[in-house]
Design an enzyme around this catalytic site. Structure first.
Site, PDB file in Angstrom:
ATOM      1  N   ALA A  12      23.294 -68.747 -15.265  1.00  0.00           N
ATOM      2  CA  ALA A  12      22.261 -67.739 -15.003  1.00  0.00           C
ATOM      3  C   ALA A  12      20.915 -68.157 -15.589  1.00  0.00           C
ATOM      4  O   ALA A  12      19.856 -67.875 -15.018  1.00  0.00           O
ATOM      5  CB  ALA A  12      22.688 -66.399 -15.591  1.00  0.00           C
ATOM      6  N   ASP A  70      22.802 -82.130 -11.970  1.00  0.00           N
ATOM      7  CA  ASP A  70      23.794 -82.633 -12.911  1.00  0.00           C
ATOM      8  C   ASP A  70      23.053 -83.429 -13.977  1.00  0.00           C
ATOM      9  O   ASP A  70      22.096 -84.147 -13.670  1.00  0.00           O
ATOM     10  CB  ASP A  70      24.825 -83.508 -12.189  1.00  0.00           C
ATOM     11  CG  ASP A  70      26.139 -83.545 -12.965  1.00  0.00           C
ATOM     12  OD1 ASP A  70      26.592 -82.481 -13.424  1.00  0.00           O
ATOM     13  OD2 ASP A  70      26.707 -84.635 -13.140  1.00  0.00           O
ATOM     14  N   ASP A 154      21.561 -80.882 -28.291  1.00  0.00           N
ATOM     15  CA  ASP A 154      20.186 -80.677 -28.776  1.00  0.00           C
ATOM     16  C   ASP A 154      19.986 -80.980 -30.268  1.00  0.00           C
ATOM     17  O   ASP A 154      18.972 -81.584 -30.632  1.00  0.00           O
ATOM     18  CB  ASP A 154      19.716 -79.242 -28.472  1.00  0.00           C
ATOM     19  CG  ASP A 154      19.284 -79.092 -27.018  1.00  0.00           C
ATOM     20  OD1 ASP A 154      19.131 -80.113 -26.331  1.00  0.00           O
ATOM     21  OD2 ASP A 154      19.099 -77.941 -26.591  1.00  0.00           O
ATOM     22  N   LYS A 174      10.846 -77.273 -25.508  1.00  0.00           N
ATOM     23  CA  LYS A 174      11.851 -78.085 -24.800  1.00  0.00           C
ATOM     24  C   LYS A 174      11.724 -77.902 -23.282  1.00  0.00           C
ATOM     25  O   LYS A 174      11.763 -78.873 -22.530  1.00  0.00           O
ATOM     26  CB  LYS A 174      13.254 -77.691 -25.272  1.00  0.00           C
ATOM     27  CG  LYS A 174      14.324 -78.541 -24.609  1.00  0.00           C
ATOM     28  CD  LYS A 174      15.727 -78.057 -24.906  1.00  0.00           C
ATOM     29  CE  LYS A 174      16.700 -78.686 -23.917  1.00  0.00           C
ATOM     30  NZ  LYS A 174      18.026 -78.111 -23.938  1.00  0.00           N
TER      31      LYS A 174
HETATM   32  P1  IMP Z   1      25.050 -79.925 -16.887  1.00  0.00           P
HETATM   33  O1  IMP Z   1      25.205 -80.922 -15.788  1.00  0.00           O
HETATM   34  O2  IMP Z   1      23.672 -79.319 -16.929  1.00  0.00           O
HETATM   35  O3  IMP Z   1      26.149 -78.895 -16.900  1.00  0.00           O
HETATM   36  O4  IMP Z   1      25.185 -80.724 -18.257  1.00  0.00           O
HETATM   37  C1  IMP Z   1      26.366 -81.426 -18.631  1.00  0.00           C
HETATM   38  C2  IMP Z   1      26.445 -81.543 -20.144  1.00  0.00           C
HETATM   39  O5  IMP Z   1      25.356 -82.335 -20.625  1.00  0.00           O
HETATM   40  C3  IMP Z   1      26.338 -80.217 -20.892  1.00  0.00           C
HETATM   41  O6  IMP Z   1      27.602 -79.613 -21.034  1.00  0.00           O
HETATM   42  C4  IMP Z   1      25.777 -80.657 -22.237  1.00  0.00           C
HETATM   43  O7  IMP Z   1      26.813 -81.149 -23.063  1.00  0.00           O
HETATM   44  C5  IMP Z   1      24.886 -81.804 -21.865  1.00  0.00           C
HETATM   45  N1  IMP Z   1      23.481 -81.333 -21.661  1.00  0.00           N
HETATM   46  C6  IMP Z   1      22.873 -81.100 -20.462  1.00  0.00           C
HETATM   47  N2  IMP Z   1      21.610 -80.690 -20.662  1.00  0.00           N
HETATM   48  C7  IMP Z   1      21.435 -80.668 -21.993  1.00  0.00           C
HETATM   49  C8  IMP Z   1      20.306 -80.316 -22.816  1.00  0.00           C
HETATM   50  O8  IMP Z   1      19.233 -79.925 -22.346  1.00  0.00           O
HETATM   51  N3  IMP Z   1      20.491 -80.413 -24.151  1.00  0.00           N
HETATM   52  C9  IMP Z   1      21.663 -80.824 -24.707  1.00  0.00           C
HETATM   53  N4  IMP Z   1      22.737 -81.140 -23.995  1.00  0.00           N
HETATM   54  C10 IMP Z   1      22.621 -81.072 -22.640  1.00  0.00           C
END
Ligand code: IMP
Length: 194
Positions: A12, A70, A154, A174
């Site tokens: 969301a 992704d 982060d 950020k």
């Molecule tokens: P997603 O594809 O956005 O679901 O990201 C996959 C995974 O990458 C997440 O579960 C986090 O572990 C990591 N991740 C993605 N974006 C961020 C961010 O902005 N900060 C920290 N970890 C992130």
């Protein structure tokens, strides 16, 4: 007539973020808006493949133009790991940020090259044609966690040009400089020119 696009995500927060950026240029629909409650597969072995798979799922099953994102954390000294496996780095169940960071800090214990990047891919499918957009933020992996804001990795990632981690900088900063913000900006630029 205003263009309609489905954002293939169950997050969301991401949905709200992109609605704010795109303003009233494009009508963004959520998966709930199109009555899609499926567990959309993410089984590719690249960020590009996963983003395409999530967007294509909606296009194929609902016949609607769509985009999906992704993201992965790519660490130079680990040859790009955890990358596409970032969410499930420590365990297949996934999304345990503390366990993921612990594993990363362990794997990096002996490494002096701390360089890394977050990379986001957005796949946009319009009339069956795909276009991809990328957003990258370079930085480095610290030796310990710092800060409480944000999510995922982060607290251990310090972006280039800053002396604080994403978790110390907070969401306002950020969201201006992040990988996702850059990919979204590239998508928005493309959509506003179309
Ligand atoms: P997603 O594809 O956005 O679901 O990201 C996959 C995974 O990458 C997440 O579960 C986090 O572990 C990591 N991740 C993605 N974006 C961020 C961010 O902005 N900060 C920290 N970890 C992130």
């Amino acid at each position: 007539m205003k263009k309609k696009l489905v954002f293939s995500t169950n997050n969301a927060h991401k949905l709200e973020e992109i609605k704010n950026i795109l303003g009233d240029k494009v009508e963004i629909l959520s998966l709930a808006d199109i009555d899609c409650h499926a567990d959309i597969p993410e089984t590719a072995d690249t960020l590009e493949g996963n983003a395409r798979q999530k967007a294509m799922y909606v296009y194929t099953h609902y016949g609607m133009d769509c985009f999906a994102d992704d993201t992965g954390l790519e660490v130079d000294a680990l040859e790009g790991a955890p990358g596409v496996h970032s969410a499930r780095y420590a365990s297949e169940k996934g999304h345990d940020s503390q366990a993921n960071m612990e594993k990363l800090l362990r794997e990096m214990e002996e490494k002096n090259d701390r360089k890394a990047q977050f990379r986001t891919i957005i796949s946009l499918i319009e009339k069956g044609e795909e276009k991809q957009f990328e957003g990258v933020v370079r930085g480095e992996i610290l030796r310990e966690r710092k800060g409480n804001a944000g999510f995922g990795y982060d607290p251990v990632f310090r972006p280039e040009g800053y002396d604080k981690t994403f978790a110390e900088l907070g969401n306002e900063i950020k969201n201006k400089i992040s990988h996702r913000a850059r990919a979204v900006a590239a998508l928005c630029e493309y959509l506003s020119k179309e």
